[in-house]
Design an enzyme around this catalytic site. Structure first.
Site, mmCIF file in Angstrom:
data_model
loop_
_atom_site.group_PDB
_atom_site.id
_atom_site.type_symbol
_atom_site.label_atom_id
_atom_site.label_comp_id
_atom_site.label_asym_id
_atom_site.label_seq_id
_atom_site.Cartn_x
_atom_site.Cartn_y
_atom_site.Cartn_z
ATOM 1 N N ASP A 167 0.899 -1.327 -0.127
ATOM 2 C CA ASP A 167 0.000 -0.029 0.125
ATOM 3 C C ASP A 167 0.852 1.224 0.025
ATOM 4 O O ASP A 167 2.234 1.147 0.046
ATOM 5 C CB ASP A 167 -0.958 -0.153 1.224
ATOM 6 N N TYR B 12 -11.262 8.121 -13.873
ATOM 7 C CA TYR B 12 -11.138 7.139 -13.045
ATOM 8 C C TYR B 12 -11.894 5.953 -13.801
ATOM 9 O O TYR B 12 -11.114 4.882 -14.032
ATOM 10 C CB TYR B 12 -11.901 7.308 -11.774
ATOM 11 N N ASN C 195 -21.683 -0.354 -5.914
ATOM 12 C CA ASN C 195 -21.773 0.551 -4.908
ATOM 13 C C ASN C 195 -21.531 -0.297 -3.817
ATOM 14 O O ASN C 195 -22.367 -0.612 -2.803
ATOM 15 C CB ASN C 195 -22.885 1.493 -4.711
ATOM 16 N N LYS D 236 -11.782 6.885 3.714
ATOM 17 C CA LYS D 236 -12.080 7.399 2.287
ATOM 18 C C LYS D 236 -12.739 8.799 2.177
ATOM 19 O O LYS D 236 -12.912 9.573 1.210
ATOM 20 C CB LYS D 236 -13.123 6.363 1.710
#
EC number: 5.1.3.20
Length: 330
Positions: A32, A139, A168, A177
């Site tokens: 990450d 994106y 979703n 986020k």
């Protein structure tokens, strides 16, 4: 053998790490970028063998530093649909993904990766076919372009390639986020702060709060990933949603009733929640007109044909679980 998870401290990546742990897998290398350091919290209750920054991972993986790798769950990406730096988006989401793919193919490792329903853009059909794919932002385009690469590579690939177009997604480990967290997360926090949830009013023929999405629990997302992990002979690009379109009203109403239940209060109907001011509708913003999807619903035909037959949580089931989890974190 070793399993690698990129984006391991992120929302879906951390849930995959946890799901792997729950079935006894701990030889996991987490990859990450912890520039946003608060993401580390997603891995505190997980077991991993090692952690690498994304900047050093591809080079080391390509030269075989990790020995025999069984699989790479490639969840790392910039998922901010409002990001306008196309150069960054393409380098981070497209070029980086190609490098990970190439290393997996060279070493015979399973490659399971995050695609996105953003590829469909304004389409009203959500089936894994080129003619309905029309992303509306960079994106979505970065994900779309990588899926096109996969389609070209698949016929000659000697190891598994499985891509999942997430719809979703909501659930635990998404706090970091911010604005890109799920509607359920924001509804929960708004109700705790203000005592009510605000939803968009009427727009484009949809009644207040009745714009719909295919809301899928991250629990189910992790389960599908692990199903393909267990079946390396299955490859392709698959929608990963419930196959149901449910309105935002369902999310808000479930959040309200779950929080009421935790306070030993009886459930209310949607009409009662609106009447009591627990759900409030606000004018649809001009800035979103013409840019807003009022409907998404995953076509599950390919996923089911691949053999995944487990039921998916409804909004009422999944959001209830999630709200109870969130309540235990605060």
């Amino acid at each position: 053998m070793t399993v690698i998870v990129t984006g391991a401290a992120g929302f879906i990546g951390a849930n995959i790490v946890k799901a792997l742990n729950e079935r006894g897998e701990s030889r996991i290398i987490a990859v990450d970028n912890l520039t946003r350091a608060d993401k580390f919290r997603n891995l505190v209750d997980c077991e991993i063998d090692d952690y690498l920054d994304k900047t050093e991972f591809v080079e080391r993986f390509t030269r075989g530093d990790f020995g025999k790798v069984r699989a790479v769950f490639h969840e790392g990406a910039c998922s901010d649909t409002m990001e306008t730096d196309g150069r960054y988006m393409m380098d981070n989401n497209f070029r980086y993904s190609r490098a990970v793919l190439d290393a997996c193919l060279a070493q015979g490792a399973q490659f399971l990766y995050a695609s996105s329903a953003a590829i469909y853009g304004g389409s009203t059909r959500f089936v894994e076919e080129r003619e309905v794919e029309a992303p509306l932002n960079v994106y979505g385009y970065s994900k779309f372009l990588f899926d096109q690469v996969i389609r070209r590579v698949l016929p000659s690939a000697k190891s598994q390639i499985a891509g999942f177009r997430y719809f979703n997604v909501y659930g635990p480990r998404e706090t970091h986020k911010g604005r890109m967290a799920s509607v359920a997360f924001h509804n929960f926090n708004q109700f705790r702060a203000e005592g009510k949830v605000k939803l968009f009013g009427e727009y484009n023929g949809y009644a207040p709060g009745e714009q719909t999405r295919d809301f899928v629990s991250v629990e189910d997302v992790a389960k599908v990933n692990l199903f393909f992990f267990d079946h390396p002979e299955k490859s392709g690009i698959f929608n990963l949603g419930t196959g149901r379109a449910q309105p935002f009203n369902d999310i808000a109403s479930t959040v309200v009733n779950t929080l009421r239940a935790l306070d030993n209060l009886p459930p209310l109907t949607l009409a009662q929640q609106v009447e009591q001011g627990l759900i409030e509708y606000v004018a649809f913003p001009d800035a979103l007109r013409g840019k807003y999807q009022c409907f998404t619903q995953a076509d599950q035909t390919k996923l089911r044909s691949a053999g995944y037959d487990a039921p998916f949580l409804t909004v009422q089931e999944g959001v209830d679980r999630y709200v109870r989890w969130l309540s235990g974190q605060v």
